[in-house]
Write a protein that holds these residues in place. Structure first.
Motif, PDB file in Angstrom:
ATOM      1  N   UNK A 218       0.761  -0.922  -0.074  1.00  0.00           N
ATOM      2  CA  UNK A 218       0.013   0.040  -0.060  1.00  0.00           C
ATOM      3  C   UNK A 218       0.784   1.282  -0.148  1.00  0.00           C
ATOM      4  N   UNK A 219       2.153   1.209   0.472  1.00  0.00           N
ATOM      5  CA  UNK A 219       3.028   2.467   0.550  1.00  0.00           C
ATOM      6  C   UNK A 219       3.777   2.392  -0.706  1.00  0.00           C
ATOM      7  N   UNK A 220       4.019   1.552  -1.421  1.00  0.00           N
ATOM      8  CA  UNK A 220       4.963   1.314  -2.556  1.00  0.00           C
ATOM      9  C   UNK A 220       5.509   0.089  -2.760  1.00  0.00           C
ATOM     10  N   UNK A 221       6.355  -0.439  -2.359  1.00  0.00           N
ATOM     11  CA  UNK A 221       6.814  -1.802  -2.705  1.00  0.00           C
ATOM     12  C   UNK A 221       8.183  -2.210  -1.801  1.00  0.00           C
ATOM     13  N   UNK A 222       8.288  -3.491  -1.718  1.00  0.00           N
ATOM     14  CA  UNK A 222       9.439  -4.042  -1.062  1.00  0.00           C
ATOM     15  C   UNK A 222      10.085  -4.970  -2.045  1.00  0.00           C
ATOM     16  N   UNK A 223      11.560  -4.845  -1.691  1.00  0.00           N
ATOM     17  CA  UNK A 223      12.170  -5.615  -2.792  1.00  0.00           C
ATOM     18  C   UNK A 223      13.630  -6.312  -1.967  1.00  0.00           C
ATOM     19  N   UNK A 230      15.042  -3.697   0.409  1.00  0.00           N
ATOM     20  CA  UNK A 230      14.658  -2.212   0.309  1.00  0.00           C
ATOM     21  C   UNK A 230      13.418  -2.132   0.387  1.00  0.00           C
ATOM     22  N   UNK A 231      12.770  -1.227   1.319  1.00  0.00           N
ATOM     23  CA  UNK A 231      11.291  -1.061   1.637  1.00  0.00           C
ATOM     24  C   UNK A 231      11.072   0.435   1.173  1.00  0.00           C
TER      25      UNK A 231
END
Length: 262
Positions: A218-223, A230-231
């Protein structure tokens, strides 16, 4: 709740619960878009089994067990195969296609090593894809040449290119950049076997080199790239590298819901 029906077939409701979808199932374009977006926010892209030398299966029961029952993720040949099965079970006409991934390709033209879906809704066809780790359309793309699709702060369109067919482009740094191309030759499930074998085993395959994990939030993406997490949020990017295997496994569970070993 059982994840498998009494006749042994995977259970659609279990899949819908896995992706957090509880809306209408009316075969509309709006429902198709909601299903794709829910999928991208619930099921991670990941190549961890490839790195662990666990052979992949593209059979629907095996994919259902991995992605729905064991709540793992996968890469394009796994994710789009299972998502395509779900859409067909819900009444959407689905054709599997093979694509060439152009973004960050060091030696163009690239190989055909990406699975995408052509999905019918009434008289229209949409490009659907839940199998990319990078930033790609979160909602289906209507297959009309040069029609621009704004999705949040992203923008995409399809172009026609000689020889390569349809080219999905993204608006990036003030210009249209190639993302991937595909032709409309229908592919059978067995047509992806050699492509996935190459991705799993070829010395120059990117999938055998480092961990690649990604999920929309919901806030962006996690990788994950290699060992670095990277959050991405509206406030910026927080990066960290777990120092122990236990910390790495905890981070996978926390940010992706992935339990290695299940």
């Amino acid at each position: 709740m059982s994840d498998v029906r009494h006749d042994g077939k995977p259970d659609i409701q279990a899949y819908l619960e896995r992706i957090g979808y509880d809306g209408p199932l009316d075969g509309s374009a709006e429902t198709l878009a909601a299903l794709q977006e829910c999928h991208l926010h619930a099921v991670p892209y990941e190549n961890l089994d490839i790195l662990r030398r666990v052979p992949l299966s593209l059979e629907i029961p095996a994919l259902f067990d991995k992605i729905v029952v064991r709540r793992r993720g996968g890469y394009c040949f796994e994710l789009n195969a299972l998502f395509g099965w779900l859409l067909q079970e819900l009444g959407y006409p689905v054709v599997s296609l093979m694509a060439r991934f152009w973004r960050d390709e060091p030696n163009p033209p690239p190989k055909r090593r990406h699975h995408v879906l052509k999905v019918g809704v009434g008289d229209n066809y949409y490009l659907c894809d839940v199998g990319v780790g990078g930033i790609v359309p979160r909602r289906p793309i209507l297959m009309v040449e040069k029609l621009e699709h704004e999705q949040g702060d992203e923008c995409y369109r399809l172009e026609r290119v000689d020889y390569y067919g349809w080219m999905l482009c993204e608006w990036k740094r003030g210009e249209w950049s190639r993302l991937y191309s595909f032709t409309e030759e229908p592919q059978l499930p067995k047509d992806f076997v050699m492509a996935t074998y190459w991705c799993e085993n070829a010395p120059d395959s990117i999938f055998i080199k480092d961990a690649m994990v990604a999920i929309r939030t919901k806030e962006g993406r996690n990788t994950v790239s290699g060992n670095e997490f990277r959050i991405f949020t509206s406030e910026g990017v927080r990066a960290f590298t777990p120092q122990t295997e236990a910390d790495y496994q905890t981070a996978l569970r926390t940010y992706f819901g992935i339990e290695i070993g299940v």
